[in-house]
Design a protein around this motif. Structure first.
Motif, PDB file in Angstrom:
ATOM      1  N   SER A  69      -9.867   6.682   4.480  1.00 31.56           N
ATOM      2  CA  SER A  69      -9.547   5.794   3.372  1.00 31.56           C
ATOM      3  C   SER A  69      -8.067   5.444   3.366  1.00 31.56           C
ATOM      4  CB  SER A  69      -9.924   6.457   2.033  1.00 31.56           C
ATOM      5  OG  SER A  69      -9.212   7.679   1.870  1.00 31.56           O
ATOM      6  N   VAL A  70      -7.723   4.324   2.696  1.00 34.81           N
ATOM      7  CA  VAL A  70      -6.334   3.954   2.414  1.00 34.81           C
ATOM      8  C   VAL A  70      -6.247   3.523   0.954  1.00 34.81           C
ATOM      9  CG1 VAL A  70      -5.648   3.345   4.764  1.00 34.81           C
ATOM     10  CG2 VAL A  70      -6.659   1.600   3.283  1.00 34.81           C
ATOM     11  N   TRP A  71      -5.083   3.766   0.342  1.00 41.32           N
ATOM     12  CA  TRP A  71      -4.938   3.613  -1.094  1.00 41.32           C
ATOM     13  C   TRP A  71      -3.598   2.994  -1.457  1.00 41.32           C
ATOM     14  CZ3 TRP A  71      -9.075   5.636  -4.025  1.00 41.32           C
ATOM     15  CH2 TRP A  71     -10.010   6.372  -3.269  1.00 41.32           C
ATOM     16  N   GLN A  72      -3.575   2.273  -2.577  1.00 40.41           N
ATOM     17  CA  GLN A  72      -2.346   1.754  -3.170  1.00 40.41           C
ATOM     18  C   GLN A  72      -2.574   1.561  -4.654  1.00 40.41           C
ATOM     19  OE1 GLN A  72       0.592   0.992  -3.557  1.00 40.41           O
ATOM     20  NE2 GLN A  72       1.654   0.779  -1.629  1.00 40.41           N
ATOM     21  N   GLY A  73      -1.544   1.794  -5.429  1.00 45.24           N
ATOM     22  CA  GLY A  73      -1.616   1.560  -6.866  1.00 45.24           C
ATOM     23  C   GLY A  73      -0.588   0.533  -7.278  1.00 45.24           C
ATOM     24  N   GLY A  74      -0.147   0.622  -8.514  1.00 49.13           N
ATOM     25  CA  GLY A  74       0.875  -0.305  -8.960  1.00 49.13           C
ATOM     26  C   GLY A  74       0.919  -0.428 -10.463  1.00 49.13           C
ATOM     27  N   HIS A  75       1.994  -1.005 -10.936  1.00 55.99           N
ATOM     28  CA  HIS A  75       2.183  -1.280 -12.361  1.00 55.99           C
ATOM     29  C   HIS A  75       2.267  -2.788 -12.561  1.00 55.99           C
ATOM     30  CE1 HIS A  75       2.977   2.766 -14.077  1.00 55.99           C
ATOM     31  NE2 HIS A  75       3.270   3.054 -12.813  1.00 55.99           N
ATOM     32  N   VAL A  76       2.258  -3.197 -13.824  1.00 56.09           N
ATOM     33  CA  VAL A  76       2.378  -4.612 -14.157  1.00 56.09           C
ATOM     34  C   VAL A  76       3.841  -5.009 -14.319  1.00 56.09           C
ATOM     35  CG1 VAL A  76       1.788  -6.380 -15.880  1.00 56.09           C
ATOM     36  CG2 VAL A  76       0.087  -4.662 -15.215  1.00 56.09           C
ATOM     37  N   LEU A  77       4.609  -4.211 -15.054  1.00 57.82           N
ATOM     38  CA  LEU A  77       6.027  -4.499 -15.284  1.00 57.82           C
ATOM     39  C   LEU A  77       6.865  -3.256 -15.029  1.00 57.82           C
ATOM     40  CD1 LEU A  77       5.728  -6.582 -18.586  1.00 57.82           C
ATOM     41  CD2 LEU A  77       6.213  -7.473 -16.296  1.00 57.82           C
ATOM     42  N   PRO A  78       6.886  -2.775 -13.786  1.00 58.93           N
ATOM     43  CA  PRO A  78       7.706  -1.603 -13.489  1.00 58.93           C
ATOM     44  C   PRO A  78       9.179  -1.980 -13.435  1.00 58.93           C
ATOM     45  CG  PRO A  78       6.758  -2.453 -11.476  1.00 58.93           C
ATOM     46  CD  PRO A  78       6.186  -3.283 -12.602  1.00 58.93           C
ATOM     47  N   PRO A  79      10.071  -0.993 -13.482  1.00 60.20           N
ATOM     48  CA  PRO A  79      11.503  -1.300 -13.458  1.00 60.20           C
ATOM     49  C   PRO A  79      12.014  -1.759 -12.102  1.00 60.20           C
ATOM     50  CG  PRO A  79      11.142   1.071 -13.520  1.00 60.20           C
ATOM     51  CD  PRO A  79       9.807   0.431 -13.718  1.00 60.20           C
TER      52      PRO A  79
ATOM     53  N   ALA B 208      11.000  -3.803  -8.152  1.00 63.42           N
ATOM     54  CA  ALA B 208      10.155  -4.867  -7.609  1.00 63.42           C
ATOM     55  C   ALA B 208       9.061  -4.272  -6.726  1.00 63.42           C
ATOM     56  CB  ALA B 208      10.999  -5.864  -6.826  1.00 63.42           C
ATOM     57  N   THR B 209       8.011  -3.776  -7.354  1.00 66.12           N
ATOM     58  CA  THR B 209       6.872  -3.239  -6.614  1.00 66.12           C
ATOM     59  C   THR B 209       5.609  -3.962  -7.043  1.00 66.12           C
ATOM     60  OG1 THR B 209       6.583  -1.498  -8.279  1.00 66.12           O
ATOM     61  CG2 THR B 209       7.913  -0.963  -6.354  1.00 66.12           C
ATOM     62  N   GLY B 210       4.557  -3.801  -6.253  1.00 64.57           N
ATOM     63  CA  GLY B 210       3.358  -4.597  -6.427  1.00 64.57           C
ATOM     64  C   GLY B 210       2.449  -4.122  -7.545  1.00 64.57           C
ATOM     65  N   GLU B 211       1.445  -4.934  -7.823  1.00 69.12           N
ATOM     66  CA  GLU B 211       0.421  -4.669  -8.839  1.00 69.12           C
ATOM     67  C   GLU B 211      -0.845  -4.188  -8.144  1.00 69.12           C
ATOM     68  OE1 GLU B 211      -3.187  -5.633 -10.870  1.00 69.12           O
ATOM     69  OE2 GLU B 211      -2.406  -6.862  -9.232  1.00 69.12           O
ATOM     70  N   ALA B 212      -1.615  -3.337  -8.815  1.00 68.72           N
ATOM     71  CA  ALA B 212      -2.682  -2.584  -8.155  1.00 68.72           C
ATOM     72  C   ALA B 212      -3.792  -3.453  -7.580  1.00 68.72           C
ATOM     73  CB  ALA B 212      -3.272  -1.563  -9.135  1.00 68.72           C
ATOM     74  N   ILE B 213      -4.309  -4.419  -8.327  1.00 70.10           N
ATOM     75  CA  ILE B 213      -5.444  -5.199  -7.823  1.00 70.10           C
ATOM     76  C   ILE B 213      -4.995  -6.169  -6.744  1.00 70.10           C
ATOM     77  CG2 ILE B 213      -7.245  -6.845  -8.452  1.00 70.10           C
ATOM     78  CD1 ILE B 213      -7.560  -5.412 -11.092  1.00 70.10           C
ATOM     79  N   THR B 214      -3.785  -6.697  -6.859  1.00 70.07           N
ATOM     80  CA  THR B 214      -3.244  -7.533  -5.785  1.00 70.07           C
ATOM     81  C   THR B 214      -3.106  -6.734  -4.506  1.00 70.07           C
ATOM     82  OG1 THR B 214      -1.982  -8.777  -7.424  1.00 70.07           O
ATOM     83  CG2 THR B 214      -1.356  -9.048  -5.119  1.00 70.07           C
TER      84      THR B 214
ATOM     85  N   GLY C 171      -9.417   4.177  -8.342  1.00 70.40           N
ATOM     86  CA  GLY C 171      -8.710   5.271  -8.982  1.00 70.40           C
ATOM     87  C   GLY C 171      -8.100   4.776 -10.279  1.00 70.40           C
ATOM     88  N   ILE C 172      -8.283   5.520 -11.348  1.00 68.52           N
ATOM     89  CA  ILE C 172      -7.918   5.062 -12.692  1.00 68.52           C
ATOM     90  C   ILE C 172      -6.959   6.053 -13.350  1.00 68.52           C
ATOM     91  CG2 ILE C 172      -8.850   4.821 -15.046  1.00 68.52           C
ATOM     92  CD1 ILE C 172     -11.335   3.598 -13.734  1.00 68.52           C
ATOM     93  N   GLY C 173      -5.922   5.502 -13.980  1.00 66.39           N
ATOM     94  CA  GLY C 173      -5.006   6.300 -14.777  1.00 66.39           C
ATOM     95  C   GLY C 173      -4.730   5.614 -16.099  1.00 66.39           C
ATOM     96  N   VAL C 174      -4.148   6.350 -17.031  1.00 65.62           N
ATOM     97  CA  VAL C 174      -3.855   5.768 -18.349  1.00 65.62           C
ATOM     98  C   VAL C 174      -2.442   5.206 -18.430  1.00 65.62           C
ATOM     99  CG1 VAL C 174      -5.502   7.275 -19.521  1.00 65.62           C
ATOM    100  CG2 VAL C 174      -3.098   7.968 -19.367  1.00 65.62           C
ATOM    101  N   GLY C 175      -1.563   5.537 -17.479  1.00 65.13           N
ATOM    102  CA  GLY C 175      -0.199   5.038 -17.532  1.00 65.13           C
ATOM    103  C   GLY C 175       0.583   5.603 -18.706  1.00 65.13           C
TER     104      GLY C 175
END
Length: 323
Positions: free
Chosen positions: A31-41, A43-49, A96-100
């Motif tokens: 498997s390979v995995w990546q997550g992400g935030h919507v407005l992190p501090p 410049a990193t990506g968003e999870a579904i993208t 994979g799901i988190g509450v943030g």
């Protein structure tokens, strides 16, 4: 179980890269995995993208979010996006799901009170499953309501059938606290915590099983996973420097001894000895997250080719005296 085995996945950090993924798919990983935030501090990506890139740039491995901050998302839209990606990938998507909650500004910006992130996540997981069940469905909850709607995943060109696998992608719960363990036991298809020592992981397994028993749920088929920051090098000192440089500042300048408990580093032999303790605690699917600023594919390669073969599942405990 006779078919029980240990498998490795890899986190494609810092960002999904086509060449990196192609090389990783040639390794013995599942498997390979990546997550992400919507407005992190930063410049990193968003999870579904990022998940869409993993889906497009891989052919064999399972692809997943580690993790999707579900309370930030309108779950009907997320259900459609994830269903389409699962269909187009041939049923390879996992969620994979988190509450943030690390970045309160994200919650403020999307109009979600940070204090509601737990119950919103629980209800959103139910919404995903309801929509993925197929056919006209309804949901009347505290946060979301709809009647007589039907989610129709896309079908890949030239293929018959519904596209998305029946019931939708598996939902794997991340976190480190008791509410997350309860969520995994009652609503999840697996448990995928992070930054845990082997001892803490063993306690979490016991807690998840306890919560499942209380809910009357059978955990057959449940996935016992771990998102594990680590570094594996021929030079063990370099590996330890990797982890100290990658995680030390981000997690409050924790001393090396504390980092070593939650982020193994060293030679293949040294890391295998540490990971065996996690296996003994119940882990069966490791997501190797290279805790390094460079040479991340080497970390994954050494883990997959030289650490994984050293790990063994402990024999079942005897249930009675020999006659």
């Amino acid at each position: 179980m006779s078919d029980e085995r240990i498998i490795f996945g890899a986190a494609a950090i810092p960002e999904p890269d086509r060449d990196w993924l192609a090389a990783a798919e040639r390794l013995p990983i599942a498997s390979v995995w990546q997550g992400g935030h919507v407005l992190p501090p930063s410049a990193t990506g968003e999870a579904i993208t990022r998940l869409a890139l993993l889906t497009a740039w891989t052919e064999r491995v399972r692809v997943g979010t580690a993790v999707l901050q579900l309370p930030l998302y309108q779950p009907v839209i997320a259900a459609k996006q994830l269903a389409d990606l699962d269909a187009r990938s041939g049923g390879r998507v996992s969620v994979g799901i988190g509450v943030g909650g690390e970045f309160r500004t994200e919650f403020d910006a999307v109009g979600v009170p940070v204090g509601e992130r737990g119950p919103r996540t629980d209800e959103a997981m139910r919404v995903l499953r309801t929509l993925w069940r197929g056919g006209p469905v309804a949901h009347h909850g505290r946060f979301f309501r709809f009647d007589d709607v039907e989610l129709r995943p896309v079908r890949p060109p030239g293929e018959d059938g519904p596209g998305m696998r029946p019931g939708g992608p598996p939902l794997l719960v991340s976190g480190r606290k008791r509410p997350a363990m309860r969520r995994a036991a009652r609503l999840g298809d697996g448990w995928m915590p992070y930054l845990m020592s082997p001892e803490a992981y063993a306690r979490s397994v016991a807690a998840v099983r306890e919560e499942a028993d209380a809910a009357g749920r059978d955990l057959a088929g449940f996935e016992w996973m771990l998102y594990l920051y680590c570094s594996v090098r021929r030079d063990g000192d370099r590996a330890r420097d990797d982890v100290a440089g990658f995680l030390g500042g981000a997690y409050g300048g924790r001393p090396e001894a504390m980092l070593d408990r939650i982020a193994p580093a060293g030679t293949p032999d040294e890391v295998a000895a540490r990971l065996q303790r996690y296996v003994d605690a119940g882990v069966r699917h490791f997501v190797i997250a290279p805790a390094a600023h460079a040479g991340t594919l080497e970390v994954v390669r050494l883990a997959a080719e030289e650490v994984l073969p050293r790990l063994t599942i402990p024999a079942p405990a005897s249930t009675g005296a020999a006659s």
